[in-house]
Design an enzyme around this catalytic site. Structure first.
Site, PDB file in Angstrom:
ATOM      1  N   PHE A 156      10.840   6.444   3.477  1.00  0.00           N
ATOM      2  CA  PHE A 156       9.881   7.103   4.374  1.00  0.00           C
ATOM      3  C   PHE A 156       8.809   7.814   3.558  1.00  0.00           C
ATOM      4  O   PHE A 156       8.499   8.970   3.755  1.00  0.00           O
ATOM      5  CB  PHE A 156      10.639   8.083   5.290  1.00  0.00           C
ATOM      6  CG  PHE A 156       9.899   8.407   6.557  1.00  0.00           C
ATOM      7  CD1 PHE A 156       9.457   7.405   7.411  1.00  0.00           C
ATOM      8  CD2 PHE A 156       9.656   9.730   6.913  1.00  0.00           C
ATOM      9  CE1 PHE A 156       8.780   7.707   8.581  1.00  0.00           C
ATOM     10  CE2 PHE A 156       8.983  10.050   8.081  1.00  0.00           C
ATOM     11  CZ  PHE A 156       8.544   9.035   8.912  1.00  0.00           C
ATOM     12  N   GLY A 157       8.234   7.047   2.617  1.00  0.00           N
ATOM     13  CA  GLY A 157       7.129   7.569   1.803  1.00  0.00           C
ATOM     14  C   GLY A 157       5.803   7.318   2.509  1.00  0.00           C
ATOM     15  O   GLY A 157       5.747   7.061   3.715  1.00  0.00           O
ATOM     16  N   ARG A 158       4.743   7.354   1.700  1.00  0.00           N
ATOM     17  CA  ARG A 158       3.387   7.232   2.251  1.00  0.00           C
ATOM     18  C   ARG A 158       3.193   5.978   3.094  1.00  0.00           C
ATOM     19  O   ARG A 158       2.640   6.028   4.196  1.00  0.00           O
ATOM     20  CB  ARG A 158       2.373   7.204   1.102  1.00  0.00           C
ATOM     21  CG  ARG A 158       1.977   8.548   0.572  1.00  0.00           C
ATOM     22  CD  ARG A 158       0.956   8.376  -0.548  1.00  0.00           C
ATOM     23  NE  ARG A 158       1.586   7.728  -1.670  1.00  0.00           N
ATOM     24  CZ  ARG A 158       1.986   8.368  -2.770  1.00  0.00           C
ATOM     25  NH1 ARG A 158       1.776   9.644  -2.904  1.00  0.00           N
ATOM     26  NH2 ARG A 158       2.571   7.715  -3.750  1.00  0.00           N
ATOM     27  N   ILE A 159       3.623   4.811   2.560  1.00  0.00           N
ATOM     28  CA  ILE A 159       3.337   3.549   3.262  1.00  0.00           C
ATOM     29  C   ILE A 159       4.157   3.460   4.548  1.00  0.00           C
ATOM     30  O   ILE A 159       3.647   3.067   5.602  1.00  0.00           O
ATOM     31  CB  ILE A 159       3.593   2.342   2.325  1.00  0.00           C
ATOM     32  CG1 ILE A 159       2.632   2.409   1.128  1.00  0.00           C
ATOM     33  CG2 ILE A 159       3.419   1.021   3.077  1.00  0.00           C
ATOM     34  CD1 ILE A 159       2.918   1.408   0.009  1.00  0.00           C
ATOM     35  N   ALA A 241       7.979  -4.313   0.342  1.00  0.00           N
ATOM     36  CA  ALA A 241       8.334  -3.391  -0.758  1.00  0.00           C
ATOM     37  C   ALA A 241       8.469  -4.173  -2.062  1.00  0.00           C
ATOM     38  O   ALA A 241       7.476  -4.339  -2.803  1.00  0.00           O
ATOM     39  CB  ALA A 241       9.607  -2.643  -0.398  1.00  0.00           C
ATOM     40  N   ARG A 242       9.658  -4.673  -2.331  1.00  0.00           N
ATOM     41  CA  ARG A 242       9.885  -5.526  -3.500  1.00  0.00           C
ATOM     42  C   ARG A 242      10.902  -6.588  -3.094  1.00  0.00           C
ATOM     43  O   ARG A 242      11.848  -6.313  -2.347  1.00  0.00           O
ATOM     44  CB  ARG A 242      10.431  -4.710  -4.674  1.00  0.00           C
ATOM     45  CG  ARG A 242       9.361  -3.912  -5.405  1.00  0.00           C
ATOM     46  CD  ARG A 242       8.347  -4.803  -6.119  1.00  0.00           C
ATOM     47  NE  ARG A 242       7.332  -4.071  -6.855  1.00  0.00           N
ATOM     48  CZ  ARG A 242       6.107  -3.818  -6.404  1.00  0.00           C
ATOM     49  NH1 ARG A 242       5.734  -4.232  -5.208  1.00  0.00           N
ATOM     50  NH2 ARG A 242       5.233  -3.175  -7.156  1.00  0.00           N
ATOM     51  N   GLU A 271       8.931 -13.736  -7.983  1.00  0.00           N
ATOM     52  CA  GLU A 271       7.567 -14.177  -7.631  1.00  0.00           C
ATOM     53  C   GLU A 271       6.904 -14.857  -8.819  1.00  0.00           C
ATOM     54  O   GLU A 271       7.148 -14.446  -9.950  1.00  0.00           O
ATOM     55  CB  GLU A 271       6.711 -12.961  -7.230  1.00  0.00           C
ATOM     56  CG  GLU A 271       7.080 -12.382  -5.911  1.00  0.00           C
ATOM     57  CD  GLU A 271       6.225 -11.172  -5.530  1.00  0.00           C
ATOM     58  OE1 GLU A 271       5.113 -11.004  -6.074  1.00  0.00           O
ATOM     59  OE2 GLU A 271       6.681 -10.395  -4.683  1.00  0.00           O
ATOM     60  N   HIS A 289       2.139 -11.787  -1.368  1.00  0.00           N
ATOM     61  CA  HIS A 289       1.986 -10.432  -1.926  1.00  0.00           C
ATOM     62  C   HIS A 289       0.552  -9.896  -1.724  1.00  0.00           C
ATOM     63  O   HIS A 289      -0.160  -9.620  -2.701  1.00  0.00           O
ATOM     64  CB  HIS A 289       2.391 -10.399  -3.404  1.00  0.00           C
ATOM     65  CG  HIS A 289       2.830  -9.035  -3.870  1.00  0.00           C
ATOM     66  ND1 HIS A 289       3.793  -8.841  -4.821  1.00  0.00           N
ATOM     67  CD2 HIS A 289       2.431  -7.784  -3.505  1.00  0.00           C
ATOM     68  CE1 HIS A 289       3.964  -7.541  -5.039  1.00  0.00           C
ATOM     69  NE2 HIS A 289       3.139  -6.883  -4.243  1.00  0.00           N
ATOM     70  N   GLY A 291      -0.243  -7.125   0.156  1.00  0.00           N
ATOM     71  CA  GLY A 291      -0.263  -5.737   0.637  1.00  0.00           C
ATOM     72  C   GLY A 291      -1.532  -4.962   0.318  1.00  0.00           C
ATOM     73  O   GLY A 291      -2.166  -4.412   1.211  1.00  0.00           O
TER      74      GLY A 291
HETATM   75  C1  DGY Z   1       1.921  -2.289  -5.971  1.00  0.00           C
HETATM   76  O1  DGY Z   1       0.902  -1.609  -6.131  1.00  0.00           O
HETATM   77  O2  DGY Z   1       2.999  -1.957  -6.430  1.00  0.00           O
HETATM   78  C2  DGY Z   1       1.793  -3.530  -5.160  1.00  0.00           C
HETATM   79  O3  DGY Z   1       2.944  -4.214  -4.972  1.00  0.00           O
HETATM   80  C3  DGY Z   1       0.695  -4.407  -5.697  1.00  0.00           C
HETATM   81  O4  DGY Z   1      -0.359  -4.022  -4.934  1.00  0.00           O
END
Ligand code: DGY
Length: 323
Positions: A156-159, A241-242, A271, A289, A291
């Protein structure tokens, strides 16, 4: 006085490359050519600063190279799980990142995937392009409602909070979240959100589950068969996320057996190689990827790297030091 030598590992937005050229003795990768571990070892020996991105790993084997000239890895990106942190610490290598500026664009991509998965957007696009569409029909490609449904956020961070705002205030979604520590009460109140006591509790009640935890050993395969089994059969899993947070094979099995309804992925284990099993499934939406991939965000990320380099080379406090 000679300018510090800076090595950029990938092609960056042109305006940032121009600024780098003006301030530093910079080596760019304008043709975006693939670089090897040996290239990175040489860069650590010959440059004062090296600027990695998420797509190239800096494992212990690279960071342990002898006779390093480099003292700072100024990462272009917020996540830094592609850098071996313990080795960086051992060699007193500073690491900086680019937090804050990619929050909204990454949350937008998470919402994009949520909508694509819920409403079968990618599948519909493929159908139209293949000229197989037979016309409107009351039972054709029925899908899941987004408005009014429950979004569960792991991390529950910024994103995550930005996604929660878009989902709650834009789509009337109920927000539940899991984070191990207490969350800001003002944020909870604004979203009318509920903090779950465990990930399992969140998975049981969410129609959409969106992942927002860092990658790395602590969260590797956090979402595995056991966790997928707890999700509702109507649920969708969203990952911006990852890739390694999800056990890909377990996800493929869950999507195939309809243990869950759908998934939307922007990130992958290993990836850019995407598992064949995912490529053949209709109930998963796949993005490469993307984002942070807006012009404004990528430029802002470059500006952040510049701020960190400038601070380092003028002995000022580093704005975004992580190690
Ligand atoms: C990050 O910043 O960690 C992203 O995955 C790439 O934009």
């Amino acid at each position: 006085m000679s300018k510090p030598k800076v090595f950029i590992t990938r092609k960056w937005p042109a305006s940032i490359e121009e600024k780098l050229k003006a301030r530093y003795d910079v080596t760019l990768n304008q043709h975006d050519k693939a670089l090897s571990a040996d290239d990175f070892k040489a860069a650590l020996q010959h440059f004062d600063a090296v600027c990695p991105t998420v797509c190239f790993f800096f494992p212990a084997e690279v960071l342990n190279i002898e006779n390093k000239r480099c003292k700072i890895l100024a990462n272009f990106g917020v996540g830094f799980n592609h850098i071996d942190i313990e080795s960086a610490k051992k060699h007193q290598l500073i690491i900086t990142n680019t937090p804050g500026v990619l929050t909204e664009s990454t949350a937008d991509i998470a919402m994009t995937l949520l909508l694509m998965s819920a409403r079968r957007g990618a599948e519909g696009d493929r159908l139209v392009r293949s000229k197989q569409w037979q016309g409107w029909c009351p039972t054709h490609m029925m899908s899941s409602d987004v408005t009014g449904s429950t979004l569960g956020l792991i991390g529950f961070g910024r994103i995550a909070q930005a996604m929660a705002r878009k989902a709650h205030h834009g789509f009337g979604m109920k927000i539940v979240f899991f984070k191990p520590s207490p969350a800001d009460q003002d944020v909870i109140d604004d979203l009318n959100a509920i903090q779950c006591e465990s990930i399992e509790q969140l998975l049981k009640i969410s129609d959409f589950v969106s992942l927002h935890c860092p990658g790395g050993d602590a969260t590797r395969h956090l979402i595995n068969k056991q966790m997928l089994d707890v999700m509702k059969p109507e649920a969708h899993l969203i990952n911006t996320a990852r890739g390694d947070v999800v056990d890909t094979q377990a996800l493929i099995d869950a999507l195939k057996s309809k243990q869950i309804t759908g998934a939307g992925l922007d990130v992958y284990e290993n990836e850019p190689n995407v598992s064949e099993g995912l490529l053949h499934l209709d109930n998963v939406s796949l993005l490469p990827h993307l984002g942070s991939a807006t012009i404004a965000t990528r430029t802002a990320m470059g500006e952040k790297v510049l701020d960190n380099l400038d601070a380092y080379f003028t002995d000022k406090p580093l704005p975004d030091r992580v190690v």
